[in-house]
Design a protein around this motif. Sequence first.
Motif, PDB file in Angstrom:
ATOM      1  N   SER B  90      -0.381  -3.239  12.973  1.00  0.00           N
ATOM      2  CA  SER B  90      -0.549  -3.049  14.410  1.00  0.00           C
ATOM      3  C   SER B  90       0.419  -3.880  15.249  1.00  0.00           C
ATOM      4  O   SER B  90       0.408  -3.767  16.473  1.00  0.00           O
ATOM      5  CB  SER B  90      -1.991  -3.372  14.796  1.00  0.00           C
ATOM      6  OG  SER B  90      -2.369  -4.615  14.249  1.00  0.00           O
ATOM      7  N   HIS B 112       3.531   2.486  12.926  1.00  0.00           N
ATOM      8  CA  HIS B 112       2.173   2.175  13.378  1.00  0.00           C
ATOM      9  C   HIS B 112       1.469   3.436  13.865  1.00  0.00           C
ATOM     10  O   HIS B 112       1.739   3.914  14.961  1.00  0.00           O
ATOM     11  CB  HIS B 112       2.186   1.126  14.504  1.00  0.00           C
ATOM     12  CG  HIS B 112       0.808   0.729  14.934  1.00  0.00           C
ATOM     13  ND1 HIS B 112       0.516   0.250  16.182  1.00  0.00           N
ATOM     14  CD2 HIS B 112      -0.375   0.739  14.253  1.00  0.00           C
ATOM     15  CE1 HIS B 112      -0.783  -0.006  16.264  1.00  0.00           C
ATOM     16  NE2 HIS B 112      -1.343   0.279  15.111  1.00  0.00           N
ATOM     17  N   MET B 114      -1.348   5.083  15.717  1.00  0.00           N
ATOM     18  CA  MET B 114      -2.305   4.614  16.728  1.00  0.00           C
ATOM     19  C   MET B 114      -3.635   5.335  16.503  1.00  0.00           C
ATOM     20  O   MET B 114      -4.072   6.152  17.319  1.00  0.00           O
ATOM     21  CB  MET B 114      -1.781   4.893  18.130  1.00  0.00           C
ATOM     22  CG  MET B 114      -0.354   4.421  18.383  1.00  0.00           C
ATOM     23  SD  MET B 114      -0.114   2.637  18.261  1.00  0.00           S
ATOM     24  CE  MET B 114      -0.945   2.078  19.741  1.00  0.00           C
ATOM     25  N   ALA B 174       1.763  -2.346  23.005  1.00  0.00           N
ATOM     26  CA  ALA B 174       0.504  -2.586  22.289  1.00  0.00           C
ATOM     27  C   ALA B 174      -0.273  -3.732  22.919  1.00  0.00           C
ATOM     28  O   ALA B 174      -1.516  -3.712  22.963  1.00  0.00           O
ATOM     29  CB  ALA B 174       0.780  -2.872  20.814  1.00  0.00           C
ATOM     30  N   SER B 178      -3.738  -2.190  23.740  1.00  0.00           N
ATOM     31  CA  SER B 178      -4.623  -2.433  22.604  1.00  0.00           C
ATOM     32  C   SER B 178      -5.104  -3.890  22.564  1.00  0.00           C
ATOM     33  O   SER B 178      -6.297  -4.150  22.451  1.00  0.00           O
ATOM     34  CB  SER B 178      -3.894  -2.073  21.307  1.00  0.00           C
ATOM     35  OG  SER B 178      -4.675  -2.407  20.191  1.00  0.00           O
ATOM     36  N   HIS B 179      -4.176  -4.832  22.669  1.00  0.00           N
ATOM     37  CA  HIS B 179      -4.584  -6.229  22.467  1.00  0.00           C
ATOM     38  C   HIS B 179      -5.309  -6.788  23.689  1.00  0.00           C
ATOM     39  O   HIS B 179      -6.353  -7.436  23.553  1.00  0.00           O
ATOM     40  CB  HIS B 179      -3.360  -7.053  22.065  1.00  0.00           C
ATOM     41  CG  HIS B 179      -2.656  -6.449  20.879  1.00  0.00           C
ATOM     42  ND1 HIS B 179      -1.344  -6.665  20.578  1.00  0.00           N
ATOM     43  CD2 HIS B 179      -3.101  -5.576  19.937  1.00  0.00           C
ATOM     44  CE1 HIS B 179      -1.009  -5.972  19.496  1.00  0.00           C
ATOM     45  NE2 HIS B 179      -2.062  -5.300  19.092  1.00  0.00           N
ATOM     46  N   MET B 224      -4.244  -8.884  14.891  1.00  0.00           N
ATOM     47  CA  MET B 224      -3.335  -8.148  15.787  1.00  0.00           C
ATOM     48  C   MET B 224      -2.999  -8.932  17.042  1.00  0.00           C
ATOM     49  O   MET B 224      -1.864  -8.895  17.513  1.00  0.00           O
ATOM     50  CB  MET B 224      -3.890  -6.750  16.108  1.00  0.00           C
ATOM     51  CG  MET B 224      -5.121  -6.700  16.953  1.00  0.00           C
ATOM     52  SD  MET B 224      -5.471  -4.969  17.443  1.00  0.00           S
ATOM     53  CE  MET B 224      -7.052  -4.684  16.719  1.00  0.00           C
TER      54      MET B 224
END
Lengths: 317, 317
Positions: B90, B112, B114, B174, B178-179, B224
Motif C-alpha cells: 500500500s 498497488h 486499490m 494514498a 487512504s492513510h 501503511m
Amino acid sequence: MIGLGLIGGSLLRAASAVGREAWGATASEADAQAAAADGFDVSTDVDAALRRAADQDALVVLAVPLTVVDEVLRTVGACAPRCLLTDVASVKSPVLRAARSFAPETRFVGGHPMAGTAESGWRAGNSALFGGAAWVACVEDDTDLAAWAEVARLALDVGAHVVPLTAAAHDEAAARISHLPHLLAAVLATVGAQGGPVPMALAAGSYTDGTRVAGTRPELVRAMTEGNREALLPVLDEALGRLGAMRGSLASTGGLAATIKAGYEGAQAFAQAREATPAGVRVNLAAPEARAGLRALGERGGRVTAITDETAIGEVA
Amino acid sequence: MIGLGLIGGSLLRAASAVGREAWGATASEADAQAAAADGFDVSTDVDAALRRAADQDALVVLAVPLTVVDEVLRTVGACAPRCLLTDVASVKSPVLRAARSFAPETRFVGGHPMAGTAESGWRAGNSALFGGAAWVACVEDDTDLAAWAEVARLALDVGAHVVPLTAAAHDEAAARISHLPHLLAAVLATVGAQGGPVPMALAAGSYTDGTRVAGTRPELVRAMTEGNREALLPVLDEALGRLGAMRGSLASTGGLAATIKAGYEGAQAFAQAREATPAGVRVNLAAPEARAGLRALGERGGRVTAITDETAIGEVA
C-alpha cells in the motif's frame, strides 16, 4: 405536525399509518402541495393547525429547521400556548431554552429521532424512516412525565425506541457521534479534493465511507454544528488534542501505534455495545424518582421499548 | 505469488480463473494448507517457488506484509535475481527503494491494487476482489516498459483498470484518500467511545460510516501509515491546519460556513470525478516519450483499460 420535510413528512406518514389522527402545516408551498396530493390533511396555515391542536389537546410536533425554531415557537406561544409540545431538532439545549422563553406554558418535551438521510423535503420521506432508530425524549427536572409518556408513545408507535436523557446529555453525545463526524468528513473531503485528480481517481472504501456525510446539505450541517457550539467545542478540542499528539509522534518517532490501537479499541467498544445482551428494566412514571430513573436508564446506554399504564419498560446492557 | 493472504490469495485465484499458469508460496502454514486444500499449486518453500519463476521467466508478485518486504526482497535477489517483479504493498516509495537495494537487477514495477476488506488470510480472498478496482502500476524514469506492460496485463486480466503513476505520486494520493481516512477514523472511534455508553447508544449513520475502517487490523494500518510517513506528514498538517482554523472560527464567531462549504464542494468534486465522461487516449509503449505519456495519463486521473501489442489504450475525463 408543523413542518413537512424529511422528518416531519415521514412522521406524518408513519403516525397516520398506525391509525393516529394527524394533520400538518408547513410554510413550504411545495411540501404542502406534495403532501396534499398524497392524501394527507395539510395546509400552509400554521396558525390554524396550531389552534386546532389546542382545541383537541393534540400533541404538536415541531419539525422545522433549527434556524426557524424560535420564530415558530413564538407562533406556538400565541396560537397554542398550553399545548403538549415536542420537536425533532438535532440539538436540544437551544430548543429547550427557546421553548422556555417563547412558549413557557406549553408542556414541552424535547425530542430527537436519530434517523435521516442526506435527502430533504416531503418527497424524501417515508413511513419506515424511524424503524429501529433511537429517539431521544428529554427528561429535565421540570418535565411533565405525562407529556413525556405521550411523546415516547408516538416514537414507539412509529417503530423507534426511546432514550431518556437531559438536553445537555443529548448534546454532548451528539457532538461526539454526529457533529464531530460531519466536521471530520468535511475536512477529509476538502483535503482529498485538494490533491487534484489522482486521489479522486484512486479513492476507494476508506475515503468513500469517511466522506459520505460531507455531501449533506451545508445549511443542515451548519445548523446542527453551530447550534451545538457549547458542547461541540470541548469534543473538537479532544479530537484536536489526539490528532496533534499523533502528528507529533509521526514526526518524531514515526510511530502511530497509540492512535491506531485506541481507535481499534474504540471500534471494538462500539461493536460490543451493539451486540450486548440487554436486561429488562421498569420505571414507574408515577414514582417521585421517575425522572432520575429514566435518566439513569438513558445514561447507561439503555432504552425504553414500551409504555403500559404508568410504567416505562426498558432494557439496558 | 509470494504471500497468500487476502491480496495474494485473491490474485492467485483470479489469475488461475482467467487461465494463467500460477503458483504460490507463503511462510504461513495455515494459508498454504488452505490454498492447497482448495486445489492450488502452493507450498511453504519460497526459495523453490522463486527459482521456478526464474527458470520460466514468470512474473513474481510479492504479496507479503510491508513489514517483511525487505527480507523477502533479499530472498528474491538471491533466488531470482533478474526476474520480472511486482508487489501489491500500500506504499510504493519504500518498496521501490528496497527493490533497488536488495534486488537491483530485477525488472521491478511497483504495484498497488486499490482493493481490500478488513479481513485477512487466504480464506478471506476471492477471485472477484479486483473487479472494477484501480490498480496502480508505477512508472519511474528507469522502468522497463515491457515489464510494466506485463504487470498491467495481469491487473487488466483480473478485472482492474491500471493507473500509471510514479511511486511518489501514488504515495501522496494514498496519504489523502487512504492513510488520512484511517487516522481520522481512529480518532473519531476513540473520541466517540470516550463519551461512554450514551454516544454508543445514539450513534447512527455518520458515526458508523466515519469509524468503519477503525476496525481494520492495527498492524495493517500501522504498516501503511508509518510506512508512508514522508508523504503523510504534510497531508496530516493540511488536515490539522483546516481543523485548527475551524476550531478557531467556532470559538470566536461561532461560524463553520467555510469548513462545511469546502467539504461539500470536495464531496461534489469527488462525485463529479466519478461521473465524468471519459475520452479515449492511446500511448505507444515503444515511443521515447512513453513513460511521460503514461504518467501524464495517470496524473490527470486517467486509466489504462487495455493493452494491445505495443499500445496502452486508456481513457481520461
